[in-house]
Design a protein around this motif. Structure first.
Motif: not given
Length: 129
Positions: A1-11, A41-47, A76-81
């Protein structure tokens, strides 16, 4: 199973950063965070980040450089800003209790969700503080 990425935006607008106050879950309600959400799944971080900020805040953004290091939320879950720039829309807290602009001097005093606190030093640098 691949990692789950959670993205956050610094506006960042000038010398201020947009933070969002959590509505849920109960253990995080009332705490402040950088808005964002899960990468599908299949989505880029940016999208994913552009989609999440459109849903949560009603704004269009351009996703820029990474901010700080990934934060582990679980095995297996990571938060990325990422730094983001608003390109359209009108800010509205569709998925949060409140939105607030804060300066570098206010970052340490904010009641952050625990994971986002890891980026305070990086956010200060991004704000020129």
């Amino acid at each position: 199973m691949s990692d789950q990425i959670v993205v956050a935006g610094a506006l960042i607008d000038g010398a201020a950063l947009l933070v969002a106050q959590r509505e849920r879950p109960p253990e995080l309600a009332g705490l402040w965070e950088l808005p964002g959400g899960k990468v599908a799944a299949g989505e880029s971080d940016e999208a994913a980040l552009a989609r999440e900020l459109a849903e949560e805040l009603g704004v269009d953004v351009t996703v820029g450089a990474r901010l700080g290091a990934d934060v582990a939320l679980g095995p297996a879950t990571f938060l990325r800003a990422y730094l983001v720039t608003q390109t359209g829309g009108t800010l509205h807290p569709n998925d949060h209790r409140a939105l607030r602009w804060v300066t570098a001097d206010e970052l340490d005093c904010l009641a952050w969700v625990p994971a986002d606190r890891a980026w305070v030093a990086d956010l200060k640098l991004a704000l020129g503080g």
